[in-house]
Design a protein around this motif. Sequence first.
Motif, PDB file in Angstrom:
ATOM      1  N   ARG A  75       5.486  19.894  59.755  1.00 16.78           N
ATOM      2  CA  ARG A  75       5.253  18.468  60.273  1.00 16.78           C
ATOM      3  C   ARG A  75       4.872  18.397  61.502  1.00 16.78           C
ATOM      4  NH1 ARG A  75       9.322  18.446  55.920  1.00 16.78           N
ATOM      5  NH2 ARG A  75      10.037  16.403  55.236  1.00 16.78           N
ATOM      6  N   SER A  78       1.289  18.861  61.048  1.00 14.89           N
ATOM      7  CA  SER A  78       0.433  17.707  60.487  1.00 14.89           C
ATOM      8  C   SER A  78       0.899  16.368  61.511  1.00 14.89           C
ATOM      9  CB  SER A  78       1.087  17.362  58.654  1.00 14.89           C
ATOM     10  OG  SER A  78       2.823  17.251  59.054  1.00 14.89           O
ATOM     11  N   ARG A  79       1.402  17.110  62.511  1.00 16.72           N
ATOM     12  CA  ARG A  79       1.765  15.268  62.972  1.00 16.72           C
ATOM     13  C   ARG A  79       2.269  14.633  62.833  1.00 16.72           C
ATOM     14  NH1 ARG A  79      -1.966  12.700  68.894  1.00 16.72           N
ATOM     15  NH2 ARG A  79       0.238  11.716  68.510  1.00 16.72           N
ATOM     16  N   LEU A  80       3.376  14.572  61.679  1.00 25.63           N
ATOM     17  CA  LEU A  80       4.088  13.569  61.542  1.00 25.63           C
ATOM     18  C   LEU A  80       5.387  14.072  62.330  1.00 25.63           C
ATOM     19  CD1 LEU A  80       4.947  15.070  57.737  1.00 25.63           C
ATOM     20  CD2 LEU A  80       3.750  13.097  58.562  1.00 25.63           C
ATOM     21  N   LEU A 103      -5.876   9.285  64.520  1.00 25.51           N
ATOM     22  CA  LEU A 103      -4.452  10.401  63.789  1.00 25.51           C
ATOM     23  C   LEU A 103      -4.782  10.099  62.457  1.00 25.51           C
ATOM     24  CD1 LEU A 103      -2.336  13.365  63.360  1.00 25.51           C
ATOM     25  CD2 LEU A 103      -0.827  11.252  64.357  1.00 25.51           C
ATOM     26  N   ARG A 107      -5.634  12.433  58.838  1.00 26.77           N
ATOM     27  CA  ARG A 107      -4.609  12.292  58.412  1.00 26.77           C
ATOM     28  C   ARG A 107      -4.984  11.912  56.166  1.00 26.77           C
ATOM     29  NH1 ARG A 107       0.464  10.107  60.644  1.00 26.77           N
ATOM     30  NH2 ARG A 107       1.646  11.973  61.707  1.00 26.77           N
ATOM     31  N   ARG A 108      -5.763  10.671  56.436  1.00 30.18           N
ATOM     32  CA  ARG A 108      -6.479  10.113  55.119  1.00 30.18           C
ATOM     33  C   ARG A 108      -7.805  10.727  54.703  1.00 30.18           C
ATOM     34  NH1 ARG A 108      -7.424   3.473  56.861  1.00 30.18           N
ATOM     35  NH2 ARG A 108      -5.066   2.837  56.141  1.00 30.18           N
ATOM     36  N   MET A 111      -6.619  16.025  55.491  1.00 34.25           N
ATOM     37  CA  MET A 111      -4.938  16.391  55.353  1.00 34.25           C
ATOM     38  C   MET A 111      -4.494  15.598  53.710  1.00 34.25           C
ATOM     39  SD  MET A 111      -3.141  15.899  58.632  1.00 34.25           S
ATOM     40  CE  MET A 111      -3.782  17.284  60.086  1.00 34.25           C
ATOM     41  N   MET A 113      -0.741  16.225  51.354  1.00 33.33           N
ATOM     42  CA  MET A 113      -0.318  16.652  51.663  1.00 33.33           C
ATOM     43  C   MET A 113       0.812  16.625  50.337  1.00 33.33           C
ATOM     44  SD  MET A 113       1.207  14.643  55.628  1.00 33.33           S
ATOM     45  CE  MET A 113       0.371  14.810  56.625  1.00 33.33           C
ATOM     46  N   SER A 181      -2.512  14.035  46.005  1.00 35.35           N
ATOM     47  CA  SER A 181      -2.860  14.153  46.746  1.00 35.35           C
ATOM     48  C   SER A 181      -4.215  15.276  47.250  1.00 35.35           C
ATOM     49  CB  SER A 181      -1.696  15.482  47.636  1.00 35.35           C
ATOM     50  OG  SER A 181      -1.861  16.816  46.992  1.00 35.35           O
TER      51      SER A 181
END
Length: 350
Positions: A75, A78-80, A103, A107-108, A111, A113, A181
């Motif tokens: 996390r 992934s910078r959650l 960010l 993510r879009r 990355m 998930m 994903s």
Amino acid sequence: MSTSTRPVIKCESVYKIFGDNAAKILEKSGGKVETAALLDAGCVIGVNNASFEVHKGEILVVMGLSGSGKSTLLRCISRLIDTTAGAIFIDGEDLLAMNDRELIDIRRNKMGMVFQNFALLPHKTVLENIALPLQVKGMSTRDSMDRAIDMVSLVELTGRENDFPRQLSGGQQQRVGIARSLAVEPDIWFLDEPFSALDPLIRREMQDEFLRLQSVLGKTILFVTHDFDEALRLADRIAIMKDGVIEQIDTPANIVFSPATEYVARFTREVPRERVLSCQTIMGKYDASAEMSNITVSADAIIETVAEPVLTEPKPVAVTDAEGRILGVLDSRIMIDALFSETQSVAVTN
């Protein structure tokens, strides 16, 4: 797996500390992390000084028992969740310096998930669930559905496109989650205990599916699990965590045959050598004048996957590299020694 010089993921002394006093203690210490002081103040250290790299096309499996920090580390990368200290780079870009817009973009577009909870929308069909992240990115309904159909085929769910999640088995639902994903074509794939909720047989099937997809797609993968058997089966390298610390990060063979700590050794004591040794580590010398078998085995293949055909083959079996060049040979004598000799020296290479 590629060995490009610049890593896709790079972590430098990453810490994640939970507790109301953490920020105050770090400020007083000038940003220097003092583990003892933080523990004395009642803080919990989720990730403790994690430094490593993941290269293009590599599967790094992060494993440990519950509370070891493996999911917290994922996390952070992934910078959650935000890290407390350290640096994280994605393709050379400073992840922690990115603003919200940057960010969201990474993510879009970079990355993908997958989590233990499938998180499928119950009122949407398989196609609609897969197409959703593409539509969020602004893709038209027609284009997103075309892409979703391709993903259905990729995960071998053709014929179930218009089913709802409640009509699917657990394994089929997880395939939909994987397809969703992958629909955005991520460079990096984060998977957090994706198969742990599945029955053992379905879990094995999903591991097979995962390996099949990786052979086709060649993603850079960070895969979290508490199951050592799963780690051995899937990983190019394994990172074993305990109390937030990476105890060892290495190839499966080195983890088993050269454990860095007693904790790692406890994980590996009962692992049969055939589950971690590759054909290249046990092969004999190739004699060009010898009559060879018609079958060949890959140098990277784990010996448990090729033991039966080699043991039943009267002629030497060629061990080949990715280009088909013969590197050495296996025969029944070499295989029996590898499987059953207690005194055999094992040369483990990276």
